[in-house]
Scaffold this motif. Structure first.
Motif, PDB file in Angstrom:
ATOM      1  N   THR A  64      32.196   2.343   5.182  1.00 42.82           N
ATOM      2  CA  THR A  64      32.979   3.541   5.424  1.00 42.82           C
ATOM      3  C   THR A  64      32.323   4.699   4.680  1.00 42.82           C
ATOM      4  N   ALA A  65      32.863   5.892   4.876  1.00 38.39           N
ATOM      5  CA  ALA A  65      32.363   7.052   4.132  1.00 38.39           C
ATOM      6  C   ALA A  65      32.553   6.836   2.638  1.00 38.39           C
ATOM      7  N   GLU A  80      30.390  11.072   4.857  1.00 34.74           N
ATOM      8  CA  GLU A  80      30.821  10.977   6.242  1.00 34.74           C
ATOM      9  C   GLU A  80      29.923  11.838   7.147  1.00 34.74           C
ATOM     10  N   TRP A 102      39.640   5.262   7.699  1.00 35.91           N
ATOM     11  CA  TRP A 102      38.231   5.646   7.602  1.00 35.91           C
ATOM     12  C   TRP A 102      37.487   4.920   8.717  1.00 35.91           C
TER      13      TRP A 102
END
Length: 125
Positions: A64-65, A80, A102
């Motif tokens: 994920t970011a 992101e 996310w």
């Protein structure tokens, strides 16, 4: 397989089995997976190329970011943005979302092989 119709599917699968040969096998004339990935990587700015290498080296199945931010020592918004640039370049793909909404990203198998090749220094003769 169209380039070698005399090969069986099993023969072709055997040639693709060793990860170290896979990108070599997936080229025919001007159709070359490695060259296409190299072009996509070369079109990125230096920071995105560095981020690509660092994220690939982490070896995570999906990230994920927030994960990328920790790996890149940056904030989640900047991470992101980088993930989205890599996805736009087709070097990552979105593969869902986690419980906090996310987006999750992953390196496709051939892109991961390409990234691993980029990390290995060329041998000098």
């Amino acid at each position: 397989m169209a380039a070698r119709p005399h090969w069986s599917a099993a023969r072709f699968a055997d040639r693709l089995a060793p990860a170290g040969r896979r990108l070599d096998e997936l080229r025919f004339g001007s159709l070359d997976i490695r060259a296409g990935l190299s072009t996509a990587l070369d079109q990125l700015d230096p920071a995105a190329r560095d981020g690509f290498g660092l994220l690939a080296a982490a070896g995570m199945r999906a990230l994920t970011a927030s994960d990328a931010a920790a790996l890149l020592d940056t904030g989640p918004d900047d991470a992101e943005e980088l993930l989205e640039r890599l996805a736009d370049a087709r070097l990552l793909e979105v593969c869902g979302a986690d419980g906090d909404a996310w987006l999750r990203y992953r390196f496709m198998p051939l892109v991961r092989l390409f990234a691993e090749e980029q990390r290995v220094p060329a041998l000098v003769s």
